[in-house]
Write an enzyme that holds these catalytic residues in place. Sequence first.
Site, PDB file in Angstrom:
ATOM      1  N   ASN A   8      52.549  15.557  -6.482  1.00  0.00           N
ATOM      2  CA  ASN A   8      52.823  14.135  -6.653  1.00  0.00           C
ATOM      3  C   ASN A   8      52.581  13.812  -8.133  1.00  0.00           C
ATOM      4  O   ASN A   8      51.446  13.659  -8.548  1.00  0.00           O
ATOM      5  CB  ASN A   8      51.883  13.317  -5.741  1.00  0.00           C
ATOM      6  CG  ASN A   8      51.981  11.827  -6.012  1.00  0.00           C
ATOM      7  OD1 ASN A   8      52.919  11.372  -6.671  1.00  0.00           O
ATOM      8  ND2 ASN A   8      51.016  11.074  -5.496  1.00  0.00           N
ATOM      9  N   TRP A   9      53.672  13.741  -8.863  1.00  0.00           N
ATOM     10  CA  TRP A   9      53.554  13.539 -10.317  1.00  0.00           C
ATOM     11  C   TRP A   9      53.189  12.111 -10.694  1.00  0.00           C
ATOM     12  O   TRP A   9      52.977  11.819 -11.871  1.00  0.00           O
ATOM     13  CB  TRP A   9      54.858  13.932 -11.007  1.00  0.00           C
ATOM     14  CG  TRP A   9      55.080  15.408 -11.145  1.00  0.00           C
ATOM     15  CD1 TRP A   9      54.295  16.424 -10.650  1.00  0.00           C
ATOM     16  CD2 TRP A   9      56.162  16.051 -11.833  1.00  0.00           C
ATOM     17  NE1 TRP A   9      54.824  17.639 -10.984  1.00  0.00           N
ATOM     18  CE2 TRP A   9      55.976  17.440 -11.713  1.00  0.00           C
ATOM     19  CE3 TRP A   9      57.275  15.584 -12.526  1.00  0.00           C
ATOM     20  CZ2 TRP A   9      56.860  18.372 -12.270  1.00  0.00           C
ATOM     21  CZ3 TRP A   9      58.159  16.494 -13.086  1.00  0.00           C
ATOM     22  CH2 TRP A   9      57.948  17.879 -12.960  1.00  0.00           C
ATOM     23  N   LYS A  10      53.203  11.202  -9.682  1.00  0.00           N
ATOM     24  CA  LYS A  10      52.946   9.777  -9.970  1.00  0.00           C
ATOM     25  C   LYS A  10      53.874   9.316 -11.107  1.00  0.00           C
ATOM     26  O   LYS A  10      55.036   9.706 -11.113  1.00  0.00           O
ATOM     27  CB  LYS A  10      51.458   9.559 -10.271  1.00  0.00           C
ATOM     28  CG  LYS A  10      50.587  10.106  -9.135  1.00  0.00           C
ATOM     29  CD  LYS A  10      49.170   9.660  -9.180  1.00  0.00           C
ATOM     30  CE  LYS A  10      48.417  10.294  -8.017  1.00  0.00           C
ATOM     31  NZ  LYS A  10      47.019   9.896  -7.941  1.00  0.00           N
ATOM     32  N   HIS A  92      51.052   5.515   0.048  1.00  0.00           N
ATOM     33  CA  HIS A  92      50.051   6.013  -0.903  1.00  0.00           C
ATOM     34  C   HIS A  92      49.078   4.891  -1.255  1.00  0.00           C
ATOM     35  O   HIS A  92      49.476   3.737  -1.437  1.00  0.00           O
ATOM     36  CB  HIS A  92      50.726   6.556  -2.166  1.00  0.00           C
ATOM     37  CG  HIS A  92      49.766   7.340  -3.008  1.00  0.00           C
ATOM     38  ND1 HIS A  92      48.836   6.729  -3.809  1.00  0.00           N
ATOM     39  CD2 HIS A  92      49.556   8.671  -3.120  1.00  0.00           C
ATOM     40  CE1 HIS A  92      48.100   7.666  -4.398  1.00  0.00           C
ATOM     41  NE2 HIS A  92      48.515   8.857  -3.991  1.00  0.00           N
ATOM     42  N   GLU A  94      47.630   4.039  -3.884  1.00  0.00           N
ATOM     43  CA  GLU A  94      47.886   3.282  -5.128  1.00  0.00           C
ATOM     44  C   GLU A  94      48.913   2.181  -4.880  1.00  0.00           C
ATOM     45  O   GLU A  94      48.787   1.076  -5.413  1.00  0.00           O
ATOM     46  CB  GLU A  94      48.354   4.241  -6.233  1.00  0.00           C
ATOM     47  CG  GLU A  94      47.195   5.090  -6.749  1.00  0.00           C
ATOM     48  CD  GLU A  94      47.622   6.430  -7.327  1.00  0.00           C
ATOM     49  OE1 GLU A  94      48.832   6.686  -7.456  1.00  0.00           O
ATOM     50  OE2 GLU A  94      46.717   7.234  -7.627  1.00  0.00           O
ATOM     51  N   GLU A 168      44.078  11.278   2.593  1.00  0.00           N
ATOM     52  CA  GLU A 168      43.634  11.151   1.202  1.00  0.00           C
ATOM     53  C   GLU A 168      42.548  10.082   1.119  1.00  0.00           C
ATOM     54  O   GLU A 168      42.871   8.880   1.020  1.00  0.00           O
ATOM     55  CB  GLU A 168      44.803  10.726   0.296  1.00  0.00           C
ATOM     56  CG  GLU A 168      45.904  11.743   0.183  1.00  0.00           C
ATOM     57  CD  GLU A 168      46.687  11.584  -1.121  1.00  0.00           C
ATOM     58  OE1 GLU A 168      46.847  12.578  -1.826  1.00  0.00           O
ATOM     59  OE2 GLU A 168      47.117  10.458  -1.440  1.00  0.00           O
ATOM     60  N   GLY A 177      38.163   6.971 -10.185  1.00  0.00           N
ATOM     61  CA  GLY A 177      37.054   6.576 -11.039  1.00  0.00           C
ATOM     62  C   GLY A 177      35.681   6.817 -10.436  1.00  0.00           C
ATOM     63  O   GLY A 177      34.662   6.609 -11.088  1.00  0.00           O
ATOM     64  N   SER A 214      41.955  15.078  -5.531  1.00  0.00           N
ATOM     65  CA  SER A 214      41.335  15.982  -6.505  1.00  0.00           C
ATOM     66  C   SER A 214      41.479  17.461  -6.165  1.00  0.00           C
ATOM     67  O   SER A 214      40.609  18.265  -6.528  1.00  0.00           O
ATOM     68  CB  SER A 214      39.849  15.659  -6.682  1.00  0.00           C
ATOM     69  OG  SER A 214      39.684  14.359  -7.199  1.00  0.00           O
ATOM     70  N   GLY A 235      47.911  15.622  -7.069  1.00  0.00           N
ATOM     71  CA  GLY A 235      48.291  14.713  -8.142  1.00  0.00           C
ATOM     72  C   GLY A 235      48.091  15.352  -9.494  1.00  0.00           C
ATOM     73  O   GLY A 235      48.888  16.174  -9.945  1.00  0.00           O
TER      74      GLY A 235
HETATM   75  P1  PGA Z   1      44.821  13.716  -7.314  1.00  0.00           P
HETATM   76  O1  PGA Z   1      45.904  12.741  -6.622  1.00  0.00           O
HETATM   77  O2  PGA Z   1      45.148  15.099  -6.894  1.00  0.00           O
HETATM   78  O3  PGA Z   1      45.021  13.459  -8.797  1.00  0.00           O
HETATM   79  O4  PGA Z   1      43.495  13.266  -6.824  1.00  0.00           O
HETATM   80  C1  PGA Z   1      46.315  12.934  -5.309  1.00  0.00           C
HETATM   81  C2  PGA Z   1      47.173  11.778  -4.865  1.00  0.00           C
HETATM   82  O5  PGA Z   1      46.912  10.636  -5.280  1.00  0.00           O
HETATM   83  O6  PGA Z   1      48.135  11.984  -4.091  1.00  0.00           O
END
Ligand code: PGA
Length: 252
Positions: A8-10, A92, A94, A168, A177, A214, A235
């Site tokens: 997931n490149w965001k 997601h 976010e 997640e 954070g 992570s 991510g």
């Molecule tokens: P991360 O993100 O691996 O940077 O924690 C995962 C995600 O948000 O899908």
Amino acid sequence: MGKLVVANWKMNPASEAEAKKLFAEFGAIKIQGETEAGVCPPETYLTLAAGLVKNMALGAQNVFWDDREAATGEVSPAMLKDLGVKYVITGHSERRAKLNEDDAAVWRKTAAVVQGGMTPILCVGEPLAVRQAGEDKVREFLLHQLTGDADAKISYCSIMRSVVIAYEPVWAISTSGTGMEESPEDAVKMINFIREILKNNCNTAALKVIYGGSVNADSAPGFLKQPEIDGALVGRASLNAEEFQKIIEAAA
Ligand code: PGA
């Protein structure tokens, strides 16, 4: 059953030139055995990815819930399907937090992806305060996310049979954070609970239940060697092709 490892490149990388370079590196990644890999770049790079990355599935990070409604700024399921997209991330954390996507919107998108002939990667997971309130509260939270706002007009169970669920925990995402990480043991506990919800509600199983938060080259083996964890949504660590290759290797 092979594991599924999805990048997931965001909102990265910042330019098409960098995306091209990263796609070329991704195109050279070796994927062994039954493992399946996928990459979800930003929408603007999807066409580019379709041409450069032949060894993994193409995924999108978002979609609108309808093919025909007037919806300025949105992309329809039919458009994604036409580009060769296989997976679409829905729910997601976010997007839930920053764009106010509620369970009802997430459900409509998830259903639209299935109806559009693709596979949703439906993200669920509790915020830190809920985790700190104890396991029962986490269970309650996940139960609500997985059943709370399902639209009765759409067949809930037939959709749930066709999803990949990504557990997640919000606080374990690298950009959250908190600096905290989930343990593979606790992830297994929650993933088992997610499976139980689907079994109780629908007497069915999801296609796969994967873990995200992570995951990197160091932590991947701990998660991916668990038989209960069907893969990973990655991510930050997926922005480095060498590291993503190592994560894929840990899934074999
Ligand atoms: P991360 O993100 O691996 O940077 O924690 C995962 C995600 O948000 O899908």
